[in-house]
Design a protein around this motif. Structure first.
Motif, PDB file in Angstrom:
ATOM      1  N   ALA A 274       0.371  -1.443   0.210  1.00  0.00           N
ATOM      2  CA  ALA A 274      -0.139   0.216  -0.307  1.00  0.00           C
ATOM      3  C   ALA A 274       0.822   1.121  -0.229  1.00  0.00           C
ATOM      4  O   ALA A 274      -0.227   2.428  -0.481  1.00  0.00           O
ATOM      5  N   MET A 275       2.760   1.453   0.644  1.00  0.00           N
ATOM      6  CA  MET A 275       2.882   1.998   0.424  1.00  0.00           C
ATOM      7  C   MET A 275       4.395   2.230  -0.531  1.00  0.00           C
ATOM      8  O   MET A 275       4.593   3.318  -0.913  1.00  0.00           O
ATOM      9  N   GLY A 276       3.522   1.418  -1.707  1.00  0.00           N
ATOM     10  CA  GLY A 276       4.584   1.219  -3.071  1.00  0.00           C
ATOM     11  C   GLY A 276       5.978   0.810  -2.163  1.00  0.00           C
ATOM     12  O   GLY A 276       6.845   0.850  -3.157  1.00  0.00           O
ATOM     13  N   GLY A 277       6.109  -0.118  -1.572  1.00  0.00           N
ATOM     14  CA  GLY A 277       7.740  -0.461  -1.234  1.00  0.00           C
ATOM     15  C   GLY A 277       7.651  -2.143  -1.190  1.00  0.00           C
ATOM     16  O   GLY A 277       7.207  -2.785  -1.933  1.00  0.00           O
ATOM     17  N   ARG A 278       9.007  -2.459  -0.611  1.00  0.00           N
ATOM     18  CA  ARG A 278       9.511  -3.109  -0.627  1.00  0.00           C
ATOM     19  C   ARG A 278      10.174  -4.604   0.483  1.00  0.00           C
ATOM     20  O   ARG A 278      10.886  -3.814   1.214  1.00  0.00           O
ATOM     21  N   PRO A 279       9.160  -5.182   1.060  1.00  0.00           N
ATOM     22  CA  PRO A 279       9.991  -5.997   2.201  1.00  0.00           C
ATOM     23  C   PRO A 279      10.505  -6.648   2.271  1.00  0.00           C
ATOM     24  O   PRO A 279      11.411  -6.997   1.477  1.00  0.00           O
ATOM     25  N   ARG A 280      12.092  -6.563   3.449  1.00  0.00           N
ATOM     26  CA  ARG A 280      12.865  -6.883   3.506  1.00  0.00           C
ATOM     27  C   ARG A 280      12.488  -7.653   4.371  1.00  0.00           C
ATOM     28  O   ARG A 280      13.939  -8.320   4.309  1.00  0.00           O
ATOM     29  N   ALA A 281      12.393  -7.883   5.748  1.00  0.00           N
ATOM     30  CA  ALA A 281      12.479  -8.522   6.893  1.00  0.00           C
ATOM     31  C   ALA A 281      11.498  -8.961   7.902  1.00  0.00           C
ATOM     32  O   ALA A 281      11.235  -7.664   8.151  1.00  0.00           O
ATOM     33  N   ALA A 282      11.574  -9.836   8.245  1.00  0.00           N
ATOM     34  CA  ALA A 282       9.798 -10.300   9.165  1.00  0.00           C
ATOM     35  C   ALA A 282      10.585 -10.960  10.915  1.00  0.00           C
ATOM     36  O   ALA A 282      11.276 -11.323  10.744  1.00  0.00           O
ATOM     37  N   VAL A 283       9.929 -10.357  11.196  1.00  0.00           N
ATOM     38  CA  VAL A 283      10.135 -11.093  12.985  1.00  0.00           C
ATOM     39  C   VAL A 283       8.852 -11.835  13.362  1.00  0.00           C
ATOM     40  O   VAL A 283       7.247 -10.789  12.863  1.00  0.00           O
ATOM     41  N   VAL A 284       8.023 -12.397  14.000  1.00  0.00           N
ATOM     42  CA  VAL A 284       6.737 -13.322  14.292  1.00  0.00           C
ATOM     43  C   VAL A 284       7.280 -13.312  15.853  1.00  0.00           C
ATOM     44  O   VAL A 284       7.821 -14.253  16.357  1.00  0.00           O
ATOM     45  N   ALA A 285       6.482 -13.147  16.326  1.00  0.00           N
ATOM     46  CA  ALA A 285       6.140 -13.237  18.513  1.00  0.00           C
ATOM     47  C   ALA A 285       5.025 -13.948  18.242  1.00  0.00           C
ATOM     48  O   ALA A 285       3.968 -13.192  17.786  1.00  0.00           O
ATOM     49  N   LEU A 286       4.951 -14.666  19.209  1.00  0.00           N
ATOM     50  CA  LEU A 286       3.875 -15.717  19.429  1.00  0.00           C
ATOM     51  C   LEU A 286       3.640 -15.797  21.012  1.00  0.00           C
ATOM     52  O   LEU A 286       4.062 -16.295  21.530  1.00  0.00           O
ATOM     53  N   ALA A 287       2.061 -15.741  20.848  1.00  0.00           N
ATOM     54  CA  ALA A 287       1.890 -15.893  22.669  1.00  0.00           C
ATOM     55  C   ALA A 287       0.853 -17.007  21.879  1.00  0.00           C
ATOM     56  O   ALA A 287      -0.114 -16.624  21.842  1.00  0.00           O
ATOM     57  N   LEU A 288       0.786 -18.061  23.067  1.00  0.00           N
ATOM     58  CA  LEU A 288       0.167 -18.902  22.607  1.00  0.00           C
ATOM     59  C   LEU A 288       0.379 -20.320  23.811  1.00  0.00           C
ATOM     60  O   LEU A 288       1.448 -20.275  24.843  1.00  0.00           O
ATOM     61  N   ASP A 289      -0.709 -21.441  24.189  1.00  0.00           N
ATOM     62  CA  ASP A 289      -0.966 -21.264  24.859  1.00  0.00           C
ATOM     63  C   ASP A 289      -0.922 -23.341  24.946  1.00  0.00           C
ATOM     64  O   ASP A 289      -0.322 -23.441  24.005  1.00  0.00           O
ATOM     65  N   PRO A 290       0.210 -23.179  25.589  1.00  0.00           N
ATOM     66  CA  PRO A 290       0.859 -24.579  25.988  1.00  0.00           C
ATOM     67  C   PRO A 290      -0.158 -25.633  25.714  1.00  0.00           C
ATOM     68  O   PRO A 290       0.483 -26.460  25.123  1.00  0.00           O
ATOM     69  N   GLY A 291      -1.594 -25.906  25.487  1.00  0.00           N
ATOM     70  CA  GLY A 291      -2.127 -26.739  24.797  1.00  0.00           C
ATOM     71  C   GLY A 291      -2.034 -26.848  23.050  1.00  0.00           C
ATOM     72  O   GLY A 291      -2.749 -27.810  22.913  1.00  0.00           O
ATOM     73  N   VAL A 292      -1.619 -25.715  22.808  1.00  0.00           N
ATOM     74  CA  VAL A 292      -1.868 -26.019  21.146  1.00  0.00           C
ATOM     75  C   VAL A 292      -1.053 -26.883  20.774  1.00  0.00           C
ATOM     76  O   VAL A 292      -0.112 -27.828  20.782  1.00  0.00           O
ATOM     77  N   LYS A 293      -1.140 -27.960  19.608  1.00  0.00           N
ATOM     78  CA  LYS A 293      -0.888 -28.384  18.685  1.00  0.00           C
ATOM     79  C   LYS A 293       0.696 -28.483  17.647  1.00  0.00           C
ATOM     80  O   LYS A 293       0.473 -27.339  17.491  1.00  0.00           O
ATOM     81  N   LEU A 294       1.500 -29.424  18.374  1.00  0.00           N
ATOM     82  CA  LEU A 294       2.722 -29.481  17.654  1.00  0.00           C
ATOM     83  C   LEU A 294       2.231 -29.204  16.190  1.00  0.00           C
ATOM     84  O   LEU A 294       3.176 -29.094  15.481  1.00  0.00           O
ATOM     85  N   ASP A 295       1.904 -30.094  15.667  1.00  0.00           N
ATOM     86  CA  ASP A 295       0.881 -30.273  14.264  1.00  0.00           C
ATOM     87  C   ASP A 295       0.818 -28.777  13.651  1.00  0.00           C
ATOM     88  O   ASP A 295       0.997 -28.244  12.901  1.00  0.00           O
ATOM     89  N   TRP A 296      -0.278 -28.299  14.774  1.00  0.00           N
ATOM     90  CA  TRP A 296      -0.641 -26.644  13.752  1.00  0.00           C
ATOM     91  C   TRP A 296       0.603 -25.751  13.821  1.00  0.00           C
ATOM     92  O   TRP A 296       0.488 -25.472  12.462  1.00  0.00           O
ATOM     93  N   LEU A 297       0.776 -26.031  14.991  1.00  0.00           N
ATOM     94  CA  LEU A 297       2.616 -24.687  15.726  1.00  0.00           C
ATOM     95  C   LEU A 297       3.082 -25.070  13.606  1.00  0.00           C
ATOM     96  O   LEU A 297       4.041 -24.810  12.801  1.00  0.00           O
ATOM     97  N   GLU A 298       3.653 -26.357  13.200  1.00  0.00           N
ATOM     98  CA  GLU A 298       4.607 -27.178  12.362  1.00  0.00           C
ATOM     99  C   GLU A 298       3.878 -26.125  11.025  1.00  0.00           C
ATOM    100  O   GLU A 298       4.518 -25.509   9.692  1.00  0.00           O
ATOM    101  N   GLY A 299       2.255 -26.712  10.665  1.00  0.00           N
ATOM    102  CA  GLY A 299       1.232 -26.090   9.822  1.00  0.00           C
ATOM    103  C   GLY A 299       1.785 -24.526   9.676  1.00  0.00           C
ATOM    104  O   GLY A 299       2.462 -23.716   8.784  1.00  0.00           O
TER     105      GLY A 299
END
Lengths: 309, 309
Positions: free
Chosen positions: A89-114
């Motif tokens: 939307a700003m006409g820019g070029r993406p360069r790098a991303a970071v991801v912060a994940l807050a998650l319940d300890p009961g989240v499935k590993l399979d879900w997280l892998e996906g």
């Protein structure tokens, strides 16, 4: 896939922190550079940013932006792409991303892998490395937040401000029905289109549609003006009525203003030479406030998506 | 202050999205530049970054990083400072922050005001603008995620890697008891100290302590080496036993390795000329694995904070 499990052995808790981070690096694969350029130090060291830096952040939250009907890969893809759409939307070029994940300890590993494999797929497709992140415990929910660093590529930054009375209003793609059609996680961010538009002097202002045309168009409307939309020209998704077309959120299409002197047919012709597969519609123009033709749409009757309702 | 209310009139829902964003801009005040350099467009446009860019992300989550006993200002301050601490650990200079907030509609407006005023206070103190963010609904929780862009100021980036056998191990401040002493939100990030250390060639590797010395020291230990710590030299917070000193998280102090040729007393003397009010301790050295002196601490008996337990 339902993201949560009662079985400890299938959950992220079973793996523990160290192995979980190793697994995340494995799932991200080559899209995550080695520390200090990627995951593993206190900060990620980025390659030099030559143009003006751009910064944007958006989350996906369980129960708000996705649920069990969205495949985990789709959740990761959506998180990445909705941030890419802001850079577009700003006409820019993406360069790098970071991801912060807050998650319940009961989240499935399979879900997280996906989820991480979805991030990796988008990372590869657009050449944007995932350079870092954080994983923290959050009983009862999943909140994944991505921040994207980009850079300006055109000689100028295209913002939401700059449209004038008599400018044409254009929109890419089709609008409405994002949820039912699964467009909300299957869409393609308009990066190439955004960069091209930012390079054209006749394009005066731009944004990406996230809360519906009726709401987002306000941010593009210059002071003392109002939009006069041609109902027949609105690009509706199959099965969408006018209310859905104007009010549904998560279109992730580009909405922009083009100088009134330009002939819309000519502009669309130039567009088609470059983007033959992306629909472009001229849907109306900005007129002086109070001077909307009687056959033009009254947007006051329509609402977009309201957050925190 | 308890963050949640049953009374709609006191909650963020009462304000609605548009007024809430206006309120956030008001609370942030001059620390939030005008769009496109601050809140209000799809991305924030940053000033040019001259050194190598650094990127870090960390959240604060209700029930994990704070609860009702931490004042809302303290929550905002903690979020900002724990990210500043990561920039400090690389010897960098912080340049701009974005904050994504996922919050229950029943969060008190008063709480939210305190939170943003806490962010604003740290922003002013360290000269780091809050240039953008996101607010989204998240039933049942509060997850606030900050991403911080920084830049390298020293001629090199100081990372976790680079320590060698025979290097001295130093730590700033005192360790342990962060929760009970409220240090976990009252601490000062060691930005000036980190930048100074990155400028000294004899400092070889550095990190900030977040999960306890016993755990975090592993990341600094070179291959084929192990740390030999002098128990008497460990800077303990008043009231902390050895287990708390080594195992408690959230110290937010700098841990670094100094070349073995250097005389620790000389290094501390140089430090005191610059940072007379920040304690610095030489707590041991790296020795070849298996050659730890019998009077040195056996760290295998101690654990740090394990996430996702």
């Amino acid at each position: 896939m339902h993201p949560f499990t009662q079985k400890r052995a299938e959950s992220v808790t079973a793996l523990g922190e160290t192995k979980l981070i190793a697994a995340i690096r494995h799932w991200l694969g080559a899209t995550s550079p080695r520390a200090p350029f990627g995951i593993g130090d206190d900060c990620a060291v980025l390659p030099a940013i030559l143009g003006r830096p751009l910064l944007t952040v958006d989350p996906v939250i369980y129960g708000e932006h996705f649920n069990a009907t969205v495949p985990p890969r789709g959740v990761g893809e959506k998180l990445f792409k909705r941030n890419l759409s802001d850079i577009a939307a700003m006409g820019g070029r993406p360069r790098a991303a970071v991801v912060a994940l807050a998650l319940d300890p009961g989240v499935k590993l399979d879900w997280l892998e996906g989820f991480y494999r979805g991030l990796a797929a988008v990372s590869r497709q657009y050449g944007v490395p995932v350079v870092g992140g954080d994983v923290a415990r959050h009983v009862g929910g999943i909140v994944a937040t991505m921040t994207l660093v980009g850079e300006q590529v055109a000689p100028r930054t295209l913002t939401r401000n700059g449209a004038r009375t008599r400018d044409w209003i254009f929109v890419t793609g089709v609008l409405g029905g994002s949820l039912a059609s699964e467009h909300h996680w299957r869409f393609s961010p308009r990066l190439a289109e955004g960069a091209w538009l930012a390079g054209r002097a006749e394009v005066r202002a731009m944004l990406d549609l996230s809360d519906g045309l009726a709401k987002d168009l306000r941010a593009l409307t210059p002071p003392g003006a109002e939009p006069a939309l041609d109902v027949a020209a609105l690009p509706r998704r199959r099965g969408c009525d006018l209310r859905a077309t104007l009010g549904d959120g998560e279109d992730y299409e580009l909405l922009f203003a083009v100088a009134g002197e330009v002939e819309p047919v000519e502009f669309i012709r130039a567009w088609r030479r470059k983007f033959s597969r992306t629909r472009l519609s001229c849907i109306g123009k900005f007129v002086r406030a109070g001077q909307r033709p009687t056959n033009a749409l009254d947007l006051a009757e329509y609402q977009g998506f309201e957050h925190l309702r």
